[in-house]
Every structure is written in structure tokens, then in C-alpha cells.
Design an enzyme around this catalytic site. Structure first.
Site, PDB file in Angstrom:
ATOM      1  N   CYS A  78      10.853   3.278 -43.657  1.00  0.00           N
ATOM      2  CA  CYS A  78       9.675   4.585 -43.671  1.00  0.00           C
ATOM      3  C   CYS A  78       9.495   5.194 -44.473  1.00  0.00           C
ATOM      4  O   CYS A  78       8.101   5.724 -44.110  1.00  0.00           O
ATOM      5  CB  CYS A  78      11.044   5.473 -43.242  1.00  0.00           C
ATOM      6  SG  CYS A  78      12.286   5.764 -42.380  1.00  0.00           S
ATOM      7  N   ASN A 129      11.998  10.001 -34.970  1.00  0.00           N
ATOM      8  CA  ASN A 129      12.089   8.708 -36.121  1.00  0.00           C
ATOM      9  C   ASN A 129      11.147   7.123 -35.801  1.00  0.00           C
ATOM     10  O   ASN A 129      12.236   6.705 -35.053  1.00  0.00           O
ATOM     11  CB  ASN A 129      12.787   8.978 -37.097  1.00  0.00           C
ATOM     12  CG  ASN A 129      12.321   8.486 -38.468  1.00  0.00           C
ATOM     13  OD1 ASN A 129      11.849   7.694 -38.617  1.00  0.00           O
ATOM     14  ND2 ASN A 129      13.304   8.095 -39.612  1.00  0.00           N
ATOM     15  N   HIS A 159       7.445  12.487 -43.929  1.00  0.00           N
ATOM     16  CA  HIS A 159       7.247  11.172 -43.333  1.00  0.00           C
ATOM     17  C   HIS A 159       8.742  12.101 -42.151  1.00  0.00           C
ATOM     18  O   HIS A 159       9.398  12.512 -42.527  1.00  0.00           O
ATOM     19  CB  HIS A 159       8.829   9.863 -43.641  1.00  0.00           C
ATOM     20  CG  HIS A 159       9.410   9.330 -42.576  1.00  0.00           C
ATOM     21  ND1 HIS A 159       8.768   8.395 -41.590  1.00  0.00           N
ATOM     22  CD2 HIS A 159      10.649   9.305 -42.397  1.00  0.00           C
ATOM     23  CE1 HIS A 159       9.591   8.037 -41.345  1.00  0.00           C
ATOM     24  NE2 HIS A 159      10.900   8.654 -41.721  1.00  0.00           N
TER      25      HIS A 159
HETATM   26  N1  ACO Z   1      25.253  14.817 -29.970  1.00  0.00           N
HETATM   27  C1  ACO Z   1      26.222  15.693 -30.412  1.00  0.00           C
HETATM   28  N2  ACO Z   1      27.554  15.538 -32.083  1.00  0.00           N
HETATM   29  C2  ACO Z   1      27.037  14.882 -32.633  1.00  0.00           C
HETATM   30  C3  ACO Z   1      25.223  13.598 -33.100  1.00  0.00           C
HETATM   31  C4  ACO Z   1      25.188  14.190 -32.081  1.00  0.00           C
HETATM   32  N3  ACO Z   1      23.926  13.310 -31.832  1.00  0.00           N
HETATM   33  N4  ACO Z   1      25.194  13.612 -33.442  1.00  0.00           N
HETATM   34  C5  ACO Z   1      26.460  14.050 -34.896  1.00  0.00           C
HETATM   35  N5  ACO Z   1      27.944  15.070 -34.127  1.00  0.00           N
HETATM   36  C6  ACO Z   1      28.548  15.612 -34.278  1.00  0.00           C
HETATM   37  C7  ACO Z   1      29.357  15.265 -35.296  1.00  0.00           C
HETATM   38  O1  ACO Z   1      30.405  14.196 -34.864  1.00  0.00           O
HETATM   39  C8  ACO Z   1      30.204  15.995 -36.391  1.00  0.00           C
HETATM   40  O2  ACO Z   1      31.156  16.350 -35.394  1.00  0.00           O
HETATM   41  P1  ACO Z   1      32.288  17.031 -36.358  1.00  0.00           P
HETATM   42  O3  ACO Z   1      31.916  18.352 -37.250  1.00  0.00           O
HETATM   43  O4  ACO Z   1      32.950  17.604 -35.046  1.00  0.00           O
HETATM   44  O5  ACO Z   1      32.398  15.403 -36.801  1.00  0.00           O
HETATM   45  C9  ACO Z   1      29.066  17.444 -36.153  1.00  0.00           C
HETATM   46  O6  ACO Z   1      28.137  16.632 -35.371  1.00  0.00           O
HETATM   47  C10 ACO Z   1      28.293  17.460 -37.057  1.00  0.00           C
HETATM   48  O7  ACO Z   1      27.915  16.350 -37.888  1.00  0.00           O
HETATM   49  P2  ACO Z   1      26.888  16.123 -39.342  1.00  0.00           P
HETATM   50  O8  ACO Z   1      26.303  14.648 -39.106  1.00  0.00           O
HETATM   51  O9  ACO Z   1      27.170  16.753 -40.133  1.00  0.00           O
HETATM   52  O10 ACO Z   1      25.233  16.803 -38.836  1.00  0.00           O
HETATM   53  P3  ACO Z   1      23.902  16.945 -39.490  1.00  0.00           P
HETATM   54  O11 ACO Z   1      23.845  18.469 -39.447  1.00  0.00           O
HETATM   55  O12 ACO Z   1      24.284  16.440 -40.947  1.00  0.00           O
HETATM   56  O13 ACO Z   1      22.801  16.457 -39.105  1.00  0.00           O
HETATM   57  C11 ACO Z   1      21.529  14.191 -39.388  1.00  0.00           C
HETATM   58  C12 ACO Z   1      23.278  14.826 -38.953  1.00  0.00           C
HETATM   59  C13 ACO Z   1      20.696  14.522 -37.376  1.00  0.00           C
HETATM   60  C14 ACO Z   1      22.297  12.817 -38.810  1.00  0.00           C
HETATM   61  C15 ACO Z   1      21.150  14.684 -40.609  1.00  0.00           C
HETATM   62  O14 ACO Z   1      22.742  14.384 -41.505  1.00  0.00           O
HETATM   63  C16 ACO Z   1      19.808  13.891 -40.909  1.00  0.00           C
HETATM   64  O15 ACO Z   1      18.672  13.637 -40.236  1.00  0.00           O
HETATM   65  N6  ACO Z   1      19.989  13.112 -42.012  1.00  0.00           N
HETATM   66  C17 ACO Z   1      18.889  13.223 -42.783  1.00  0.00           C
HETATM   67  C18 ACO Z   1      18.278  11.072 -41.827  1.00  0.00           C
HETATM   68  C19 ACO Z   1      17.470  10.693 -41.722  1.00  0.00           C
HETATM   69  O16 ACO Z   1      16.507  11.000 -42.572  1.00  0.00           O
HETATM   70  N7  ACO Z   1      17.300   9.384 -41.718  1.00  0.00           N
HETATM   71  C20 ACO Z   1      15.908   9.049 -42.574  1.00  0.00           C
HETATM   72  C21 ACO Z   1      15.213   7.602 -42.967  1.00  0.00           C
HETATM   73  S1  ACO Z   1      15.429   6.292 -41.918  1.00  0.00           S
HETATM   74  C22 ACO Z   1      14.721   4.926 -42.551  1.00  0.00           C
HETATM   75  O17 ACO Z   1      14.414   5.037 -43.428  1.00  0.00           O
HETATM   76  C23 ACO Z   1      15.134   3.804 -41.156  1.00  0.00           C
END
Ligand code: ACO
Length: 353
Positions: A113, A310, A280
Site C-alpha cells: 500500500c 483498497n 492511502h
Molecule cells: N461481514 C460481516 N461481518 C464481518 C466481516 C464481513 N465482511 N468481516 C468480519 N466480520 C465480523 C467478524 O467476524 C467479527 O465478528 P465476531 O465479533 O462475531 O467475531 C466482527 O465482524 C467484528 O470484526 P472486527 O475484525 O473486530 O471488525 P473491525 O471493526 O476491526 O473491522 C476491518 C475490520 C474492516 C478489517 C478493520 O480492522 C480494518 O479496516 N483494518 C485495517 C485494514 C487495512 O488497513 N489494511 C491495509 C493495508 S492493505 C496492504 O498493505 C496490502
């Protein structure tokens, strides 16, 4: 002498995939995806359409905008974590397919990224060293090849229309936290040496901390393994990226504001002098959180993650291009680029448009 962006362009595949289409093949919902990430849709490449194809689309548009032809370009840099081949990278693919002269050097960089941000710094350094006067910089990725296409994914791009089986739904759901975030796309810029008239790159700060690469990486396939890929790795899902979403989120919210402050301090400007902050596009909540920490209003922090998801090395050049095209980036404005991604690599760069 300074490095100035003289043209930009984008390469976006035609298939628009709204959240609802993903909800057809896994347990997710438009509401969850929008609330957690801000994404409403993304674009998926056609089968066989690669990151070099999207990069070339973007490169052609960027060169046209800059009024340059292949003969004018001294060097090429391609930033991607999803090249057409394991090796070589996309540089030689683009060099040959676009008909650049044989002797032209082509650099392949990754940095995920942060790939485009690192590419800008490299282009600026090569130009200011006097080595090259005009560089074509491309950033772009296709994430769709990571997806398990045998599990009904063709319905997302209209190549079939069927309900997935319970087992396929279950398998797709295992990777829902990652796949809903990503889309395919590329952007490109032409960077040129110009006499210092106030325009161009002012400074950049780049960082890497590899002490926790497991926060975002692909476990399987790699040359520390013998052989480097096996059926077991594929069956175990080791070829799909692992992501500690919360950790990456936390790092993004601390490292990007920090590097923006540092690059401003190094250049003798204050954060409030930034006219446009290009962040980003990984998650709208990250974009809003970084803007808030820096005290910059929404009018100065554009985003397009809602339409593309992304696109990894594609997000910064796509966003830059759209902002130039619709006048949100105007000549004379102070633009700041910032990114964080797998590595972890992160940083910020200041640019006078
Ligand atoms: N749909 C429905 N539910 C989902 C989904 C989905 N797509 N994905 C996860 N959940 C559920 C999980 O299973 C969890 O359920 P549980 O509480 O029953 O276990 C619940 O939603 C909450 O999950 P969290 O992981 O705690 O959700 P969070 O609010 O942290 O959001 C996310 C997750 C969107 C991935 C966030 O953490 C994020 O954006 N992180 C950064 C990612 C990023 O920036 N990547 C960048 C770089 S990429 C690169 O360099 C190639």
C-alpha cells in the site's frame, strides 16, 4: 531543480461489484461493509486482465496528459505486490508491450500500500540526482486472483448466475474480513525535472518496521519453502493474505499522522498549511481518523474508497488523478501524500502542485 508531476491517468477495470454481490456468496452485508469501511463498491478485473494491463491503461493516459511519447521517457518504475509473474516484475512487461526503447531501465518495487509513495520518492531522487529527466511511475494491483474463484465468484462479475452451495458460502465467509476491502485498479504519473519555480516535490519521510510482518502478509508461496509452492499450501489457504485488521488499523492511525507531522516539520511548514491531504484508501474510518488527528477538515481530505475499495499501490495515484481532474488539486496548492501498508512500510511526502 525539482520533480514535477506533468500528467496523470488511471486504469480501472469495467466490472463494478457492489457490496450486495459479495453478500450473495458469503455471510456479509452492505450495512456491515459500509459501517466498518465506508466501501459501497469496487471494480474487479476481467479474467486474464492483469496489473500490467491496468497499469498500461493508466500510463497511456498519464503520458497523453503530459504530452509525452515513449521516446521522451528515461525510466519506468512499477509499484505492485501483484505482478503478472512471480518474476520478472511488471517493469519489463510494460517496457516491451508499450514499445519503450530497449535500453530504457525499468524498476520494479513492491511496498504494497505504500508502493506509490515509495515510487514517488525514488522518482524524485533519481531526477534530482540528474540521472533521469522524465520518469513514468505506475502503481496498481489486482487482488481478485487471491479469491477462490471456484466458489461462485464468477457471479460477482456476471459470468455466471447461481446460488452458492452451503460449503462454498462457508469457505468464502472465512476470508470475508479481507476480501470485502479490496478492489482492482491502477494509476500512473509522469514525473519530470523542472527548473525550480516553486512547484514540485518538497520533502518526504519514509519508514519501515519489519518486526511484525505477520500483521499483513501471505504465509504460503515463497523461497524460504521447498518447494516454494505445494498443493497443501493451496489447500490450507496459505496463498490468501493473512491480516490482523485491528493491528493494521491501530498502526495506520498512529503512523500516518506522525509522518505527516514529521515531513511538515522537516519542510518548515505547518500541518494547517496543507491544502489537500491524500491518504492511502484502506478504510474510510482510517481516513477520517487521520484527518481528525491532524485537525484537517473533510474539505481538505478527499476520499474515493467508497467507489474503489483498497487498490493497494493504485489508491494514491487514482485519488490524485481524480482530484486534479475535478479541480480539488489546483496549481500552487500544497499536497501531502501519506500511506501505510504491509511491511509495515509507511511515510508521507509533500508536493507543491
Ligand atoms: N461481514 C460481516 N461481518 C464481518 C466481516 C464481513 N465482511 N468481516 C468480519 N466480520 C465480523 C467478524 O467476524 C467479527 O465478528 P465476531 O465479533 O462475531 O467475531 C466482527 O465482524 C467484528 O470484526 P472486527 O475484525 O473486530 O471488525 P473491525 O471493526 O476491526 O473491522 C476491518 C475490520 C474492516 C478489517 C478493520 O480492522 C480494518 O479496516 N483494518 C485495517 C485494514 C487495512 O488497513 N489494511 C491495509 C493495508 S492493505 C496492504 O498493505 C496490502
Amino acid at each position: 531543480m525539482r520533480s514535477v508531476i506533468t500528467g496523470s491517468g488511471i486504469g480501472i477495470p469495467k466490472n463494478v461489484v457492489p457490496n450486495e454481490k459479495l453478500a450473495r456468496i458469503m455471510d456479509t452485508s452492505d450495512e456491515w461493509i459500509q459501517t466498518r469501511s465506508g466501501i459501497t463498491r469496487r471494480h474487479y478485473a476481467d479474467p486474464g486482465q492483469s496489473s500490467s494491463d491496468l497499469g498500461m491503461m493508466a500510463a497511456e493516459a498519464a503520458m497523453k496528459a503530459a504530452g509525452r511519447t515513449q521516446d521522451d521517457i528515461d525510466a519506468l518504475i512499477f509499484a505492485t505486490m501483484t505482478p503478472d509473474h512471480f518474476f520478472p516484475g511488471n517493469g519489463p512487461v510494460v517496457q516491451a508491450k508499450m514499445g519503450f526503447r530497449e535500453s530504457m531501465p525499468a524498476f520494479d518495487i513492491r511496498q504494497q500500500c505504500s508502493g506509490f509513495l515509495y515510487g514517488l520518492d525514488l522518482a524524485d531522487s533519481l531526477i534530482r540526482s540528474g540521472k533521469y529527466a522524465r520518469i513514468l511511475l505506475i502503481g496498481g494491483d489486482v487482488h481478485t486472483p487471491f479469491m477462490p474463484w471456484q466458489n461462485g465468484w464468477d457471479t460477482t462479475i456476471g459470468l455466471e448466475d447461481r446460488e452458492v452451495t452451503a460449503k462454498e458460502r462457508e469457505d468464502n465467509t472465512k476470508i470475508r474480513d479481507r476480501v470485502v476491502l479490496f478492489g482492482d485498479g491502477a494509476g500512473a504519473v509522469v514525473v519530470e525535472a523542472m527548473d525550480d519555480n516553486g512547484r514540485g516535490f518538497l520533502a518526504s519521510k519514509l519508514y519501515t518496521n519489519g518486526s511484525n510482518i505477520e500483521a499483513l502478509y501471505t504465509r504460503g508461496i515463497g523461497f524460504r519453502l521447498r518447494p516454494f509452492v505445494t498443493h497443501k499450501q493451496i489447500d490450507d489457504g496459505d496463498i490468501i493474505p493473512d491480516m490482523d485488521g485491528r493491528e493494521v488499523f491501530r498502526q495506520a492511525l498512529s503512523k500516518m499522522p506522525e509522518s505527516v507531522r514529521e515531513v511538515c516539520a522537516a519542510s518548515g511548514v505547518s500541518v494547517s498549511d496543507i491544502d489537500v491531504l491524500l491518504i492511502h484508501q484502506a478504510n474510510l474510518r482510517i481516513v477520517e481518523g487521520v484527518a481528525k488527528q491532524l485537525g484537517l477538515g473533510a474539505d481538505r481530505v478527499p476520499h474515493n474508497i467508497e467507489r474503489y475499495g483498497n487498490t493497494t499501490a493504485g489508491t494514491l495515484p487514482i485519488l490524485y488523478h481524480e482530484c486534479v481532474a475535478d479541480g480539488r488539486v489546483k496549481p500552487g496548492m500544497l499536497v501531502c501524500f501519506t500511506a501505510l501498508g504491509s511491511g509495515l512500510h509507511w511515510g508521507a511526502a509533500l508536493y507543491r502542485a
